[in-house]
Enzyme design. Sequence first.
Site, PDB file in Angstrom:
ATOM      1  N   HIS A  14       0.830  -1.209   0.000  1.00  0.00           N
ATOM      2  CA  HIS A  14       0.000   0.000   0.000  1.00  0.00           C
ATOM      3  C   HIS A  14       0.862   1.255   0.000  1.00  0.00           C
ATOM      4  O   HIS A  14       0.621   2.182  -0.779  1.00  0.00           O
ATOM      5  CB  HIS A  14      -0.931  -0.001   1.216  1.00  0.00           C
ATOM      6  CG  HIS A  14      -1.692   1.285   1.383  1.00  0.00           C
ATOM      7  ND1 HIS A  14      -2.697   1.665   0.520  1.00  0.00           N
ATOM      8  CD2 HIS A  14      -1.566   2.290   2.291  1.00  0.00           C
ATOM      9  CE1 HIS A  14      -3.179   2.850   0.896  1.00  0.00           C
ATOM     10  NE2 HIS A  14      -2.510   3.255   1.974  1.00  0.00           N
ATOM     11  N   ARG A  20       3.597  10.694  -5.412  1.00  0.00           N
ATOM     12  CA  ARG A  20       4.922  11.284  -5.602  1.00  0.00           C
ATOM     13  C   ARG A  20       5.567  10.720  -6.857  1.00  0.00           C
ATOM     14  O   ARG A  20       5.065  10.885  -7.949  1.00  0.00           O
ATOM     15  CB  ARG A  20       5.790  11.049  -4.354  1.00  0.00           C
ATOM     16  CG  ARG A  20       5.334  11.856  -3.137  1.00  0.00           C
ATOM     17  CD  ARG A  20       6.281  11.661  -1.964  1.00  0.00           C
ATOM     18  NE  ARG A  20       6.360  10.266  -1.526  1.00  0.00           N
ATOM     19  CZ  ARG A  20       5.539   9.725  -0.618  1.00  0.00           C
ATOM     20  NH1 ARG A  20       4.607  10.442  -0.046  1.00  0.00           N
ATOM     21  NH2 ARG A  20       5.641   8.460  -0.286  1.00  0.00           N
ATOM     22  N   ASP A  69     -11.222   2.843   7.213  1.00  0.00           N
ATOM     23  CA  ASP A  69     -10.758   4.217   7.412  1.00  0.00           C
ATOM     24  C   ASP A  69     -11.138   5.046   6.183  1.00  0.00           C
ATOM     25  O   ASP A  69     -10.346   5.236   5.260  1.00  0.00           O
ATOM     26  CB  ASP A  69      -9.234   4.191   7.609  1.00  0.00           C
ATOM     27  CG  ASP A  69      -8.686   5.537   8.019  1.00  0.00           C
ATOM     28  OD1 ASP A  69      -9.455   6.366   8.532  1.00  0.00           O
ATOM     29  OD2 ASP A  69      -7.475   5.752   7.839  1.00  0.00           O
ATOM     30  N   GLN A  97      -7.121  14.940   0.868  1.00  0.00           N
ATOM     31  CA  GLN A  97      -5.852  14.407   1.396  1.00  0.00           C
ATOM     32  C   GLN A  97      -4.658  14.875   0.566  1.00  0.00           C
ATOM     33  O   GLN A  97      -3.638  15.299   1.108  1.00  0.00           O
ATOM     34  CB  GLN A  97      -5.927  12.877   1.403  1.00  0.00           C
ATOM     35  CG  GLN A  97      -4.673  12.182   1.929  1.00  0.00           C
ATOM     36  CD  GLN A  97      -4.731  10.654   1.747  1.00  0.00           C
ATOM     37  OE1 GLN A  97      -5.734  10.110   1.296  1.00  0.00           O
ATOM     38  NE2 GLN A  97      -3.661   9.985   2.100  1.00  0.00           N
TER      39      GLN A  97
HETATM   40 CA    CA Z   1      -5.608   4.641   7.136  1.00  0.00          CA
END
Ligand code: CA
Length: 416
Positions: free
Chosen positions: A133, A142, A233, A240
């Site tokens: 991940h 990036r 989550d 973000q």
């Molecule tokens: Ca998380």
Amino acid sequence: MNKIETWVNVPNNSDFTIYNLPYGAYTDKEGNHSFGVAIGRQIIDLNRLQEAGLLSDINLPGGIFNRTHLNDFIALGKPVWTSLRNRLTQLLTKGNTALQDKSDEIMLDQDDVKMRMPIHIGDYTDFYSSIEHAANVGSMFRDPDKALLPNWRHLPVGYHGRSSSIYISGTPIYRPMGQQIPKGETQPIFGESKRLDIELEMAFIIGGNTTQGECINTSVAEDHIFGMVLFNDWSARDIQKWEYVPLGPFLGKNFASSISPWIVTLDALNPFRVAGPVQDPKVLPYLQYQGEKNFDIHLEVALTTEAGDETIISRSNFKYMYWNMAQQLAHHTINGCTICVGDMMASGTISGKDKSSYGSMLELSWAGKNPIQLNSGETRTFLQDGDTVTLRGHGERDDIRVGFGEVSGKILPPKK
Ligand code: CA
């Protein structure tokens, strides 16, 4: 492991076998709050069990299961958790009639209760411990050549989240509003998140307090863990991506996370222990550990459209974690940071090597470039209003099955 037969009718493929015995909190039809242990489709009400005198040989304070949260019970420590587990196993084993004779008064049907938050979560930490991940997100956000930052293989990266917005399964999730930068633009706009996503995670619950300055060694770290839940989550990728530099996740993450209602103890997960990945370079001494500290737990993510069509969009496994829970806890406390009963620590998104095992839609759709095909004929890159996401997880070995049930949440438009 020896086969144990129970007098309770446990359906085939039930997550809640006699080997599991997970703890949950609920409200019954009369509105009473209580705690129980799941077995098959039923629940053993722990308050009623204690009042019936069937736990008198265990050192439990009176009314310990008649409180708002399980924290006071958890704080009694591992020897008490294990004694209660052994007692429940005895009471449920075929041939033992002590509970069976009183089952009408002590047991309930799971369909007759509403599950509620089992613990008071004081603090919540989210790790970032799946190498697949971290590498996938790093290469999308990036540079693919520098996907993992230099610290990643040396320490379990994490951040402090908010416990105020952790919800029990079934709680709807409002699409967050926030700042984001449209593609090709340089200035932010304000609006609904258009890249609302999930993160397939598991979380553990702290079972013992530490004092200021105390560090937890990897060799005893698991004694500080009461049990585990499934953890989604929810993440707003557009918010973000704009906000995360330099201090990390903030509003793109803290609007909601969801947990499964039944807490599976580490005792129940013992049969599913496996070796973790080889860690290269070698980690510093305080992060080294002995034994098998990863767990073979099959995980899946289901997306159900408003019309009711379900598609399994990912199959992953908790065993893929690069950093295990003992290392996470040793790292979290190596500076003397205190941890408390009921604190929750999540794993970070659990992705495997294979594309079908990615634990977020960001990875499954590769930042929206490859839409995910649904059984209904529709596609998704990120979540739409009306979509429901359900995470499921279980371990299976030698006919022994221990599962977590599920955690689900439906996406609603922003709250007006
Ligand atoms: Ca998380």
